[in-house]
Scaffold this motif. Structure first.
Motif, mmCIF file in Angstrom:
data_model
loop_
_atom_site.group_PDB
_atom_site.id
_atom_site.type_symbol
_atom_site.label_atom_id
_atom_site.label_comp_id
_atom_site.label_asym_id
_atom_site.label_seq_id
_atom_site.Cartn_x
_atom_site.Cartn_y
_atom_site.Cartn_z
ATOM 1 N N VAL A 217 0.831 -1.204 0.000
ATOM 2 C CA VAL A 217 0.000 0.000 0.000
ATOM 3 C C VAL A 217 0.860 1.246 0.000
ATOM 4 N N LEU A 218 1.873 1.285 0.863
ATOM 5 C CA LEU A 218 2.723 2.475 0.961
ATOM 6 C C LEU A 218 3.489 2.738 -0.332
ATOM 7 N N GLU A 219 3.793 1.673 -1.069
ATOM 8 C CA GLU A 219 4.526 1.834 -2.328
ATOM 9 C C GLU A 219 3.613 2.170 -3.506
ATOM 10 N N ASN A 220 2.283 1.996 -3.312
ATOM 11 C CA ASN A 220 1.360 2.154 -4.450
ATOM 12 C C ASN A 220 0.153 3.032 -4.110
ATOM 13 N N VAL A 221 0.326 3.994 -3.233
ATOM 14 C CA VAL A 221 -0.786 4.865 -2.841
ATOM 15 C C VAL A 221 -1.441 5.509 -4.051
ATOM 16 N N ASP A 222 -0.647 5.858 -5.053
ATOM 17 C CA ASP A 222 -1.181 6.552 -6.236
ATOM 18 C C ASP A 222 -2.113 5.683 -7.067
ATOM 19 N N LYS A 223 -2.128 4.366 -6.821
ATOM 20 C CA LYS A 223 -2.971 3.445 -7.599
ATOM 21 C C LYS A 223 -4.145 2.912 -6.782
ATOM 22 N N LEU A 224 -4.306 3.392 -5.539
ATOM 23 C CA LEU A 224 -5.263 2.789 -4.623
ATOM 24 C C LEU A 224 -6.224 3.810 -4.026
ATOM 25 N N VAL A 225 -7.322 3.277 -3.492
ATOM 26 C CA VAL A 225 -8.234 4.071 -2.666
ATOM 27 C C VAL A 225 -7.965 3.664 -1.221
ATOM 28 N N ILE A 226 -7.629 4.625 -0.381
ATOM 29 C CA ILE A 226 -7.348 4.363 1.027
ATOM 30 C C ILE A 226 -8.576 4.746 1.839
ATOM 31 N N LYS A 227 -9.057 3.817 2.700
ATOM 32 C CA LYS A 227 -10.275 4.068 3.471
ATOM 33 C C LYS A 227 -10.046 3.754 4.946
ATOM 34 N N PRO A 228 -10.547 4.603 5.850
ATOM 35 C CA PRO A 228 -10.565 4.226 7.268
ATOM 36 C C PRO A 228 -11.600 3.132 7.489
ATOM 37 N N VAL A 229 -11.332 2.201 8.391
ATOM 38 C CA VAL A 229 -12.198 1.027 8.543
ATOM 39 C C VAL A 229 -13.498 1.341 9.268
ATOM 40 N N ASP A 230 -13.552 2.458 9.993
ATOM 41 C CA ASP A 230 -14.708 2.709 10.860
ATOM 42 C C ASP A 230 -15.449 3.996 10.543
ATOM 43 N N GLU A 231 -15.190 4.579 9.375
ATOM 44 C CA GLU A 231 -15.893 5.798 8.977
ATOM 45 C C GLU A 231 -17.002 5.457 7.992
ATOM 46 N N SER A 232 -17.954 6.388 7.830
ATOM 47 C CA SER A 232 -19.007 6.240 6.832
ATOM 48 C C SER A 232 -19.231 7.597 6.182
ATOM 49 N N GLY A 233 -20.102 7.626 5.167
ATOM 50 C CA GLY A 233 -20.430 8.894 4.524
ATOM 51 C C GLY A 233 -19.361 9.408 3.582
ATOM 52 N N GLY A 234 -18.379 8.558 3.258
ATOM 53 C CA GLY A 234 -17.329 8.991 2.342
ATOM 54 C C GLY A 234 -16.236 9.806 3.005
ATOM 55 N N TYR A 235 -16.295 9.927 4.339
ATOM 56 C CA TYR A 235 -15.285 10.716 5.043
ATOM 57 C C TYR A 235 -13.982 9.938 5.176
ATOM 58 N N GLY A 236 -12.871 10.654 5.052
ATOM 59 C CA GLY A 236 -11.555 10.064 5.269
ATOM 60 C C GLY A 236 -11.002 9.270 4.109
ATOM 61 N N ILE A 237 -11.725 9.229 2.975
ATOM 62 C CA ILE A 237 -11.269 8.456 1.818
ATOM 63 C C ILE A 237 -10.242 9.263 1.019
ATOM 64 N N SER A 238 -9.183 8.585 0.579
ATOM 65 C CA SER A 238 -8.175 9.205 -0.295
ATOM 66 C C SER A 238 -8.078 8.399 -1.583
ATOM 67 N N ILE A 239 -8.284 9.051 -2.723
ATOM 68 C CA ILE A 239 -8.192 8.381 -4.023
ATOM 69 C C ILE A 239 -6.848 8.744 -4.638
ATOM 70 N N GLY A 240 -5.968 7.742 -4.707
ATOM 71 C CA GLY A 240 -4.558 7.970 -4.997
ATOM 72 C C GLY A 240 -4.247 8.773 -6.235
ATOM 73 N N ASN A 241 -4.949 8.480 -7.343
ATOM 74 C CA ASN A 241 -4.606 9.170 -8.592
ATOM 75 C C ASN A 241 -5.107 10.612 -8.645
ATOM 76 N N LYS A 242 -5.786 11.042 -7.587
ATOM 77 C CA LYS A 242 -6.247 12.432 -7.508
ATOM 78 C C LYS A 242 -5.359 13.268 -6.573
ATOM 79 N N LEU A 243 -4.355 12.629 -5.959
ATOM 80 C CA LEU A 243 -3.548 13.292 -4.943
ATOM 81 C C LEU A 243 -2.263 13.873 -5.519
ATOM 82 N N THR A 244 -1.793 14.966 -4.913
ATOM 83 C CA THR A 244 -0.482 15.526 -5.245
ATOM 84 C C THR A 244 0.593 14.707 -4.532
#
Length: 488
Positions: free
Chosen positions: A369-396
């Motif tokens: 995951v740490l080597e491929n953040v730009d290709k992944l969606v990172i999600k917190p396990v206990d959140e809902s409503g789309g909060y805390g999500i990071s979409i790798g290819n949209k990040l600087t």
């Protein structure tokens, strides 16, 4: 490959072959199940359709269909964004979805019973104890408690996407307090108001029977010795983001909507205050989080719950829907074990596929995951409503580095998934005065009770209204559309 479809009201529609387009096939022909609907929409001028669109908005306004978005310094109440072009699902496709979500709900109910009783699935090494004990939603207070009729997740919401391969995949299971069903029914009402007679062209399943089925489910899990159960919905109050839904469902079922201050406990029985005196309450559909339901057992500073209600629940004198502690099973880390959970409890293969998921608590998966953040969606396990999500290819680069540091600080809290190609569906964009493709998902609603099961034949199709966005949640700027399930 993108190509513009040159058709009325579709002047800005760019067909993208990289995604599954639910209206157009790969040869850019209208799919058979949409032809009559597409022809109807093609008859409208922009001016005529704008008028229909405004009529739908007025319907939502008059019905009071709203939700609240919480910012850093403010709370905004908004009319739920709604698109008039319905999504259609043919009956064979729906049968697979329905059987799949029902299978998951049953397996999760078995899992919850096991987790809070013998823990056989843990002792046999299928699910690690560490994932259970470290879950913020695991309640030790629920150990060895037997909920009425053995049902924990009376109401389940399953989020699915249709991938570019044309197959459905489950993104996550929601069994703490799945919301959105009121919008399913509101969407249907709005379409009927705006497009009078359109249902004469399609033989679709009804969605307005959800309330009747939910009430039947609630009554089926009444405490022992009760003949005619009194059911209520408990809400945190008018400032809750889903308050419209709470009041809507209470009206649909013809039961009282109450707040914690309207109830009290005496001799381990729950009563509601009325102008005629106390009335015993038997079944409570709670829209209050676990830790706030009883200040004597959980958070002592809670003013939302009812002192002593958990003691009444433990003694079997009231049923709570859903049961406290169900959140341990919709933890996104547990999601990674769903195929094994289904096989273990039901001796069946999973009907619906999981999205491949990396859990950051596993060292080798964390490294990937740490080597491929730009290709992944990172999600917190206990959140809902789309909060805390990071979409790798949209990040600087700076944002990617920040995500890495956040994940490394608490790997247990995060999972990662490949960036899935959510299907697209025509959605009217007011700025361009035409339809454009937007990504959609589907939330289904499943009910479990004593000798009764039910899946709402429709579900909530959520739309990412911003171009190219993959996050469909209303709290993140998403909308919804009516979902038609065709009869055979």
């Amino acid at each position: 490959m993108k190509e513009t479809i040159q058709l009325p009201l579709f002047s800005s529609y760019e067909f993208d072959s990289n995604f599954y387009d639910e209206l157009f096939s790969q040869n850019q022909k209208v799919r058979a199940i949409y032809k009559r609907l597409f022809n109807l929409f093609s008859e409208y001028s922009v001016k005529e359709f704008d008028a229909l669109n405004e009529r739908a908005k007025e319907s939502f306004f008059n019905l009071g269909i709203t939700f609240q978005v919480y910012g850093e310094n403010s709370v905004q109440e908004k009319i739920f964004p709604f698109d008039l072009f319905p999504r259609i699902i043919e009956h064979k496709e729906w049968d697979t979805i329905e059987n799949g979500v029902l299978q998951r709900s049953k397996a999760l109910n078995h899992f919850l019973w096991d987790v809070y009783h013998d823990q056989k699935i843990i002792k046999q090494g299928i699910v690690p104890m560490e994932l259970i004990s470290s879950s913020e939603n695991y309640l030790t207070q629920m150990k060895d408690i037997n909920p009425p009729e053995g049902v924990y997740n009376h109401i389940s919401g399953t989020d699915l996407i249709k991938h570019s391969d044309g197959n459905y995949y489950v993104l996550e299971d929601n069994i703490r307090c799945p919301s959105g069903v009121s919008y399913v029914i509101g969407n249907r009402t709005a379409v009927k108001h705006a497009l009078f007679g359109v249902f004469n062209k399609y033989n679709t399943h009804r969605v307005v029977d959800y309330g009747a089925n939910l009430l039947e489910i609630m009554e089926s899990v009444k405490p022992k010795g009760v003949d005619n159960p009194v059911c209520v919905i408990i809400t945190p109050g008018v400032y809750n983001s889903a308050y419209y839904e709470h009041s809507f469902l209470a009206k649909q079922m013809g039961i009282d909507l109450v707040e914690g201050r309207d109830l009290f406990v005496e001799n381990d029985f729950v009563y509601k205050r009325t102008i005629y005196g106390p009335t015993k309450v038997d079944v409570i559909y709670r829209r209050i989080d676990d830790l706030f339901i009883d200040p004597l057992t959980f958070r002592p500073d809670s003013v939302l719950g009812v002192p002593g209600i958990f003691s009444a629940y433990k003694k079997g004198n009231v049923c709570l829907v859903n049961a406290p502690g169900t959140g341990v099973a919709d933890d996104k880390a547990i999601y990674t074990y769903m195929p094994e959970i289904i096989k273990y409890y039901l001796n069946e293969d999973a009907i619906l596929n999981n999205v491949h998921t990396y859990h950051c608590s596993r060292k080798n998966e964390l490294s990937y995951v740490l080597e491929n953040v730009d290709k992944l969606v990172i999600k917190p396990v206990d959140e809902s409503g789309g909060y805390g999500i990071s979409i790798g290819n949209k990040l600087t680069k700076e944002e990617i580095q920040k995500v890495k540091e956040t994940v490394k600080e608490n790997p247990r809290k995060y999972i990662a998934q490949p960036i899935m190609s959510l299907s697209t569906h025509p959605t009217y964009i007011e700025e361009t005065e035409s339809f454009e493709p937007r990504h959609v998902d589907l939330r289904t609603f499943t009910l479990l009770g004593k000798d009764k099961e039910y899946v709402l034949k429709g579900g909530l199709s959520r739309v990412a209204l911003r171009k190219g966005n993959l996050v469909v949640n209303s709290s993140q700027g998403g909308g919804s559309k009516d979902t038609w399930v065709l009869k055979s």
